[in-house]
Design an enzyme around this catalytic site. Structure first.
Site, PDB file in Angstrom:
ATOM      1  N   ASP A 152     -35.763  25.948 -21.621  1.00 53.27           N
ATOM      2  CA  ASP A 152     -36.079  25.693 -23.027  1.00 53.27           C
ATOM      3  C   ASP A 152     -37.243  24.745 -23.232  1.00 53.27           C
ATOM      4  O   ASP A 152     -37.694  24.559 -24.360  1.00 53.27           O
ATOM      5  CB  ASP A 152     -34.838  25.114 -23.732  1.00 53.27           C
ATOM      6  CG  ASP A 152     -33.791  26.182 -23.911  1.00 53.27           C
ATOM      7  OD1 ASP A 152     -34.189  27.334 -24.110  1.00 53.27           O
ATOM      8  OD2 ASP A 152     -32.600  25.861 -23.837  1.00 53.27           O
ATOM      9  N   HIS A 189     -26.896  23.393 -25.010  1.00 54.66           N
ATOM     10  CA  HIS A 189     -27.038  24.754 -24.433  1.00 54.66           C
ATOM     11  C   HIS A 189     -28.245  25.418 -25.104  1.00 54.66           C
ATOM     12  O   HIS A 189     -29.355  24.912 -25.030  1.00 54.66           O
ATOM     13  CB  HIS A 189     -25.701  25.472 -24.660  1.00 54.66           C
ATOM     14  CG  HIS A 189     -25.542  26.781 -23.960  1.00 54.66           C
ATOM     15  ND1 HIS A 189     -26.380  27.232 -22.974  1.00 54.66           N
ATOM     16  CD2 HIS A 189     -24.596  27.777 -24.111  1.00 54.66           C
ATOM     17  CE1 HIS A 189     -25.968  28.420 -22.544  1.00 54.66           C
ATOM     18  NE2 HIS A 189     -24.895  28.775 -23.222  1.00 54.66           N
ATOM     19  N   HIS A 200     -29.979  20.160 -16.048  1.00 54.77           N
ATOM     20  CA  HIS A 200     -29.199  21.392 -16.027  1.00 54.77           C
ATOM     21  C   HIS A 200     -27.983  21.174 -15.156  1.00 54.77           C
ATOM     22  O   HIS A 200     -28.058  20.470 -14.151  1.00 54.77           O
ATOM     23  CB  HIS A 200     -30.043  22.545 -15.464  1.00 54.77           C
ATOM     24  CG  HIS A 200     -29.475  23.876 -15.781  1.00 54.77           C
ATOM     25  ND1 HIS A 200     -28.506  24.465 -15.011  1.00 54.77           N
ATOM     26  CD2 HIS A 200     -29.721  24.712 -16.821  1.00 54.77           C
ATOM     27  CE1 HIS A 200     -28.186  25.622 -15.563  1.00 54.77           C
ATOM     28  NE2 HIS A 200     -28.895  25.791 -16.652  1.00 54.77           N
TER      29      HIS A 200
END
Ligand code: ACO
Length: 428
Positions: free
Chosen positions: A363, A265, A306
Site C-alpha cells: 500500500d 489492512h 507486515h
C-alpha cells in the site's frame, strides 16, 4: 500421513505426541487438533503461529520477500500476465490455454451488468457516504438478487457466483464513485478489457465517448494483479470463517470487504495518502518518523510493516517501479512521490525500523499511482476490494469443495468463577 512427530510436555501430564506436516514450501506445521481430546488447547491471539487451513493457492516466504500464486512469482505475473488470466489461475489452479482464456474472458464479460433493481438500492445511501460503506451494503445485498446460484454444495453454482462477483465488482465499485459524484451510472462496455471497462465506468459520462489511456489501463490492471490474493490475511480469513458456517458467498464477500476496510489492512492505502498529505514536505519527515517510534504516540508509519513480510514486500517493489513508470509516461510530477521516497529512505536506514524489520508494503506506493490515474483517496480501498474479490472467492471455493469444519476458536478465560445470582434488592 506425517512421518515427523513433535512431543508436547505439560507439567503433571504424560507427554503428548503430535503429528508434524511438511508443506511443499515453507515451515513445518504441528497438528494440534488432537489436543482438545486431551483436555488442552492452544493460545495464539492474532493467529501469529496458527495455520487455520490447508491451501494450494498462494505461498508467501516472508523472510525472503517472496509471493507465489499457484507457483508463479508475483513479479512474473505482474510483468507478463493480466488480471483476468491471474484470476483464472487463482480459481482453477493453472494458467489458461488460449481457448480457455477466451471463454473465461467472454463469460466474465457476460456478467458485468448488475440487476436494474440494484441501481435503485444505491438511492438509500447518503451522497456523502464512504464508498466502502456503500460497497459493504451493496455486495451483501447481491444474495437477494441472484437466488439461482446460491447452493454452495453445487460446484456449478459456486463457479457462476465466482464469475458474477469478478464481473460485477468493477461495476459496483464505479457506481459507488458515481453516486458520490452525483453523476449517472455508466453501463459496462464489453468491447473493452477489464481495466479499461472499469476506467470507462469510473470516468465516462453518457454525453460523450470515453477516451481511455492505454497507460492508465495497464497501470490499473497491474494494481488489480498485485492485490488479487495474499493467502490467509485478515479479510480472506474472515471470508473463510463466514463461509464455514454455510453462509451464502455474497454475504461472505461482504464480510471480507468489512475486514479489509480497517487501516491495519486494506484501508492502509487511503491512510498512506492522508499521512503523506499530513507530512506535507520532506523537511517534516524526521518528525513523523520520531512519532512512529514513540511508544506513547499511537501514530504508525502507514504502508510500513507486515505480519508476514520481514523483508521488502515484493508487491511494493513492483508497485514502486510502476509508480515511476506511470508518472513518467503521464509526465506528472507528484511531490508526494518525492516525499514517499524520502520517507522510505529514512525509515529503511533507521535502527528502529531495521531492528523490527519494517519494510514498505503493497500500500505504500499504490495510492500515488491511483492518484495519478485520477482516483480519489476514498476509492482506494474499494479498488483493493475489487481486486481481492477473486482471491476471496478462490479461497471460499477451495474451502467448500474440500472437507472443512465451522471455524470456532477457543479462548483463555480470565473472567469471574461461578457465583450465585443476587436478587436486585439485595445488591450493594
Ligand atoms: N510504524 C511504526 N511501528 C510499527 C509499524 C509501523 N508502521 N508497524 C509495526 N510497528 C512496530 C510495532 O509497534 C511493534 O513494536 P513493539 O514490538 O515495540 O511492540 C512491532 O513493530 C511489531 O509490530 P506489530 O504491530 O506487533 O506487528 P503485526 O504483525 O501485529 O502488525 C501491521 C502488522 C498491522 C501491518 C502493522 O505493521 C501496521 O499497523 N502497519 C501500518 C498499517 C499498514 O500499512 N497496513 C497494511 C498492511 S499490508 C495489507 O494489509 C495490504
Amino acid at each position: 500421513m506425517s512421518k515427523k512427530k513433535a512431543t508436547l510436555s505439560v507439567e503433571g501430564r504424560e507427554d503428548i505426541e503430535l503429528p508434524v506436516y511438511e508443506p511443499t514450501l515453507g515451515q513445518d506445521v504441528v497438528d494440534v487438533t488432537g489436543l482438545t481430546a486431551q483436555g488442552l488447547f492452544t493460545y495464539d491471539p492474532g493467529f501469529q503461529s496458527t495455520g487455520a487451513c490447508e491451501s494450494r493457492i498462494t505461498f508467501i516466504d516472508g523472510a525472503k520477500g517472496k509471493l507465489l500464486h499457484r507457483g508463479y512469482s508475483i513479479e512474473e505475473l505482474a510483468a507478463k500476465s493480466d488480471y483476468l488470466e491471474v484470476s483464472y489461475l487463482l480459481l482453477y489452479g493453472e494458467l489458461p490455454t488460449e481457448e480457455q482464456k477466451e471463454t473465461f474472458v467472454n463469460t466474465v464479460k457476460n456478467h458485468t451488468m448488475v440487476h436494474e433493481q440494484l441501481r435503485v438500492f444505491f438511492n438509500g445511501f447518503r451522497r456523502d457516504a464512504h464508498p466502502m460503506a456503500i460497497m459493504c451494503g451493496v455486495v451483501g445485498a447481491l444474495s437477494a438478487f441472484y437466488h439461482d446460484s446460491l447452493d454452495i454444495h453445487d460446484a456449478r453454482h459456486r463457479e457462476v457466483t465466482a464469475l458474477r462477483l469478478i464481473a460485477k465488482m468493477p461495476t459496483i465499485a464505479a457506481m459507488c464513485y458515481k453516486y458520490a459524484q452525483g453523476q449517472p451510472f455508466m453501463y459496462p462496455r464489453n468491447d473493452l478489457d477489464y481495466a479499461e471497462n472499469f476506467l470507462h465506468m469510473m470516468f465516462g459520462v453518457p454525453c460523450e465517448e470515453t477516451k481511455i489511456s492505454p497507460t492508465l489501463a495497464r497501470a490499473m490492471d497491474r494494481i488489480f494483479i498485485l492485490h488479487a490474493d495474499h493467502e490467509q490475511n485478515a479479510s480472506t480469513s474472515t471470508v473463510r470463517l463466514a463461509g464455514s458456517s454455510g453462509a451464502n458467498p455474497f454475504a461472505c464477500i461482504a464480510a471480507g470487504i468489512s475486514a479489509l476496510w480497517g487501516p491495519a489492512h486494506g484501508g492502509a492505502n487511503e491512510a498512506v495518502l492522508n499521512m503523506l498529505e499530513e507530512i506535507g514536505e520532506p523537511a517534516n519527515v524526521e518528525k513523523f518518523i520520531d512519532r512512529a517510534k514513540d511508544k506513547n504516540d499511537p501514530f504508525k508509519l502507514m504502508g510500513f510493516g507486515h505480519r508476514v513480510y520481514k523483508n521488502y514486500d515484493p508487491r511494493a517493489t513492483v508497485m514502486r517501479e510502476s509508480c515511476h513508470e506511470v508518472l513518467n509516461e503521464l509526465g506528472v510530477q507528484d511531490p508526494k512521490l518525492e516525499l514517499a521516497m524520502k520517507l522510505e529512505e529514512i525509515a529503511l536506514n533507521d535502527p528502529y525500523f531495521k531492528e523490527k524489520k519494517l519494510f514498505p508494503n503493497v500500500d505504500f506506493y499504490s495510492g500515488i499511482i491511483l492518484s495519478a490515474i485520477g482516483i480519489p483517496t476514498s476509492m482506494f480501498t474499494v479498488i483493493f476490494a475489487l481486486s481481492r474479490t477473486v482471491g476471496w472467492v478462490a479461497h471460499w471455493n477451495e474451502m467448500i469443495s474440500n472437507t472443512y469444519k465451522i471455524g470456532r476458536p477457543r479462548q483463555l478465560y480470565t473472567g469471574q468463577t461461578e457465583r450465585e445470582f443476587v436478587p436486585l434488592k439485595e445488591r450493594k
